[in-house]
Scaffold this active site. Structure first.
Site, PDB file in Angstrom:
ATOM      1  N   GLU A 214      28.848 -34.440  96.303  1.00 50.23           N
ATOM      2  CA  GLU A 214      27.352 -34.346  96.011  1.00 50.23           C
ATOM      3  C   GLU A 214      26.635 -34.563  97.498  1.00 50.23           C
ATOM      4  O   GLU A 214      26.167 -34.408  97.612  1.00 50.23           O
ATOM      5  CB  GLU A 214      27.276 -36.158  95.002  1.00 50.23           C
ATOM      6  CG  GLU A 214      27.102 -35.168  93.345  1.00 50.23           C
ATOM      7  CD  GLU A 214      26.610 -33.915  93.413  1.00 50.23           C
ATOM      8  OE1 GLU A 214      25.303 -33.751  93.540  1.00 50.23           O
ATOM      9  OE2 GLU A 214      27.122 -33.620  91.989  1.00 50.23           O
TER      10      GLU A 214
ATOM     11  N   HIS B 148      26.221 -31.751  99.056  1.00 47.12           N
ATOM     12  CA  HIS B 148      24.244 -31.415  98.752  1.00 47.12           C
ATOM     13  C   HIS B 148      23.307 -31.253 100.656  1.00 47.12           C
ATOM     14  O   HIS B 148      22.637 -31.290 100.491  1.00 47.12           O
ATOM     15  CB  HIS B 148      24.155 -31.448  97.460  1.00 47.12           C
ATOM     16  CG  HIS B 148      25.335 -30.480  96.823  1.00 47.12           C
ATOM     17  ND1 HIS B 148      25.209 -29.109  96.963  1.00 47.12           N
ATOM     18  CD2 HIS B 148      26.030 -30.960  95.538  1.00 47.12           C
ATOM     19  CE1 HIS B 148      26.027 -28.710  95.956  1.00 47.12           C
ATOM     20  NE2 HIS B 148      26.254 -29.976  95.343  1.00 47.12           N
TER      21      HIS B 148
ATOM     22  N   HIS C  26      27.268 -24.350  96.575  1.00 50.04           N
ATOM     23  CA  HIS C  26      28.728 -24.658  96.387  1.00 50.04           C
ATOM     24  C   HIS C  26      29.603 -23.364  96.811  1.00 50.04           C
ATOM     25  O   HIS C  26      29.472 -22.119  97.491  1.00 50.04           O
ATOM     26  CB  HIS C  26      28.655 -24.391  94.583  1.00 50.04           C
ATOM     27  CG  HIS C  26      28.225 -25.433  93.882  1.00 50.04           C
ATOM     28  ND1 HIS C  26      26.796 -24.966  92.891  1.00 50.04           N
ATOM     29  CD2 HIS C  26      28.270 -26.526  94.047  1.00 50.04           C
ATOM     30  CE1 HIS C  26      27.109 -26.603  92.259  1.00 50.04           C
ATOM     31  NE2 HIS C  26      27.696 -27.780  93.303  1.00 50.04           N
ATOM     32  N   CYS C  27      30.359 -23.730  97.162  1.00 46.94           N
ATOM     33  CA  CYS C  27      31.803 -22.829  97.700  1.00 46.94           C
ATOM     34  C   CYS C  27      32.263 -22.021  96.762  1.00 46.94           C
ATOM     35  O   CYS C  27      32.352 -22.398  95.731  1.00 46.94           O
ATOM     36  CB  CYS C  27      32.983 -23.289  98.432  1.00 46.94           C
ATOM     37  SG  CYS C  27      33.618 -22.540  99.313  1.00 46.94           S
TER      38      CYS C  27
END
Lengths: 182, 449
Positions: free
Chosen positions: A135, A138, A144-145
């Site tokens: 988190e 971000h 996201h990967c």
């Protein structure tokens, strides 16, 4: 450890066990190379409670943190032990402002007991650390990967959390370095 | 399938819904636009592009269904996912009928939304790929792709466009290598069947025993080695065009079988009992004189007339004038575009040889000759000595009737071989340099450029 230390603070929301906070602190310091102070706990705001769903709204918790956070830390991670959701999603493990200052994680669904399994303290703490690193990633603008073993991989189940490593893949590590240069 | 970078618009009158869902989608790498009402969404769409719209069903003033109807009219490419807190079959059916891709009942599982977005993006990617492939079919097989400026070819192009619209059987005749399959593909590409299969079958290459199985297919165990059932070319071409090449090579039995299919549009797989109906347009081709074969009893007259509804006769390359040079230059460009070789073109002498040669193998031979020259050339210009020997020698033989002509050709070849090094050429010719200069002047031999 990544270069370029920036201050991170951990904001307990409600009662959180010190050893768990210490484990999260160690992970954040190790991964982000920043000092990660543990702030005095705050009560979870009543305004975030959704009675009909018996859950807390993660967006409202982040808004509360925005109002009550100390000015100094560059980024603040809220840690709470209640079930989080959004008005539109049945639950979330955590939430964050992408490229912002605040993030929050919930411990509720990270316990093996939540799935009818025997308690596993080490596994639970490992999951908490992973959720915290994810988190907070971000807030550095990371998305996201696609790599399942990268900490920024998006998973809607704890099994996915267990599969990923407590580190960034080379691509996300590079993005993080770029973000911290700015 | 990578869904990262999708442009998603969230339309919901509740601010907390927009913000929380927007943040969640941003974490996944999507570009997010937020609209508080249907009107705001429609205004935003006037100058912004979006791939997916997450649209709340129940909103004040303009309802989700009204917004959906307007979006589907003005921006049909946008896939709309309806969100509703009140699951009712009626509203869901209504939304789907108005063109919504799907609907979600609030609150929904994170996984559910992820999968739905992925599905929408896969659908959009397939649609885009479909459009691109259709364009490629039109680009690759349209008459625009066939080089031909001579009057005969222009007439043929017009005929191709005229017959393409009909379902008539077409017979293409012409020498080997004149481009009969290319014309067949152009007919297919200009017809309403263009997005259905174009199935070529070269009958001359098939042993007689295999023709029937190849065309009509067979059932499992129909004959020794038929381990599995197999569909024939007629079935594969259903809805499209079947190109029967080298029909002059058909055996008498195969002619009978084929005639039956052409008459009835039905056939039975070998070893099968069920009749198969197909909707196939036939384009046939041959390099043989079918009328003569009919006279000699080698080809069935009734089959000939079945094929010969519309006939297109392709001229041999030697009769196509400047098309020869246009084609050579086209082939050269095509080879150059596939590699990094910086070839600029042909020398004047090479072009004269190409223009003067009679090309018995037609376009195919020309293409091979250009490819050969392209492979061996070291500089930027293809010269006569890069062309295949048989083409050069034909030219030399035709021109070398007198002693003077022979001498001129020989000197020119030695000069080309030595790269116009006068000393080396004079040594090879066993004459002195002054004599060589005089002969070059006398015969007006010029270095190729």
């Amino acid at each position: 450890m990544l270069a370029g230390a920036n201050d991170i603070a951990i904001q307990p929301l409600g009662a959180i066990r010190p050893e768990l906070l210490a484990r999260i602190q160690a992970s954040l310091q190790n991964i982000y190379g920043s000092t990660a102070a543990i702030l005095p706990p705050l009560k979870i705001p009543r305004e975030a409670w959704i009675a009909a769903r018996q859950q807390y709204d993660s967006t409202k918790i982040i808004r509360f943190m925005t109002r009550s956070a100390p000015a100094a830390p560059e980024r603040i991670l809220g840690v709470c032990d209640v079930d989080l959701c959004t008005p539109i999603l049945t639950f979330v493990f955590g939430a964050a402002e992408v490229g912002g200052r605040f993030a929050v994680i919930s411990l509720q669904r990270l316990r093996p007991e939540a799935y009818g399994l025997p308690a596993d303290r080490l596994l639970f703490m490992q999951r908490c650390a992973k959720a915290a690193v994810h988190e907070l990633g971000h807030t550095f603008g990371l998305r996201h990967c696609y790599r399942y073993d990268c900490i920024m991989f998006s998973c809607c189940s704890v099994e996915g959390t267990d599969l990923k490593q407590e580190r960034f893949c080379p691509r996300c590590a590079e993005k993080l370095r770029d973000a911290r240069k700015c | 399938m990578d869904t990262v970078g999708t442009r998603i618009m969230i339309v919901d009158d509740e601010e907390i819904v927009r913000v929380s869902l927007g943040n969640w989608l941003k974490e996944d790498g999507h570009e997010v636009m937020l609209a508080a009402s249907g009107l705001e969404a429609l205004q935003m769409l006037e100058d912004r592009i979006c791939d997916i719209m997450l649209l709340d069903l129940k909103m004040p003033r303009m309802s989700g269904l009204e917004v959906l109807a307007k979006v589907k009219t003005s921006k049909p490419g946008i896939q709309v996912l309806m969100m509703t807190a009140y699951a009712s079959v009626e509203t869901a059916v209504d939304a789907m009928q108005k063109g919504a891709y799907d609907y979600l009942v609030k609150p929904f599982e994170p996984e559910e939304l992820k999968i739905l977005i992925k599905r929408v993006m896969e659908k959009q990617a397939l649609q885009q790929e479909n459009v691109a492939l259709k364009q490629r079919i039109e680009d690759a097989f349209g008459t625009d792709e066939i080089v031909g400026e001579c009057p005969a070819m222009k007439t043929i192009f017009q005929l191709v466009r005229d017959v393409a619209a009909s379902n008539s059987t077409v017979l293409i005749t012409g020498e080997s290598g004149t481009g009969k399959e290319l014309i067949a593909k152009a007919i297919h590409a200009n017809s309403d069947r263009k997005y259905m299969p174009f199935v070529p079958v070269s009958l001359g290459a098939l042993p007689e025993t295999l023709v029937e199985s190849e065309l009509f297919g067979h059932q499992k165990g129909a004959f020794t080695g038929a381990t599995y059932a197999r569909r024939g070319r007629f079935e594969l071409a259903d809805g499209g065009t079947l190109f029967l090449d080298e029909i002059g090579d058909l055996s008498p039995k195969a002619q009978v079988d084929l005639l039956r299919v052409l008459q009835e549009s039905k056939f039975t797989r070998i070893g099968g009992t069920r009749e198969v109906s197909v909707d196939v347009r036939i384009v046939a081709a041959t390099n043989r004189d079918l009328r003569q074969m009919v006279k000699e009893g080698q080809f069935r007259e009734d089959l000939f007339y079945r094929f010969n509804v519309v006939s297109i006769e392709l001229p041999p390359l030697r009769e196509r004038g400047d098309d020869i040079v246009l084609l050579a230059q086209r082939f050269l460009r095509e080879f150059a575009s596939k590699t990094n070789k910086p070839i600029k073109g042909f020398s004047n002498e090479a072009l004269a040889i190409i223009r003067g040669y009679d090309w018995p193998g037609n376009v195919r031979e020309l293409e091979n000759a250009v490819e050969r020259a392209f492979v061996v050339v070291k500089g930027e210009v293809i010269k006569s000595n890069h062309l295949p020997f048989n083409i050069r020698s034909r030219e030399e033989q035709a021109d070398s009737r007198s002693l003077k002509a022979v001498e001129k050709h020989h000197i020119r070849r030695v000069l080309a071989e030595t790269g116009w090094n006068i000393s080396q050429a004079a040594k090879a010719l066993e004459i002195d340099r002054v004599t060589l200069y005089n002969k070059i002047k006398k015969y007006d031999i010029q270095e190729e450029t």
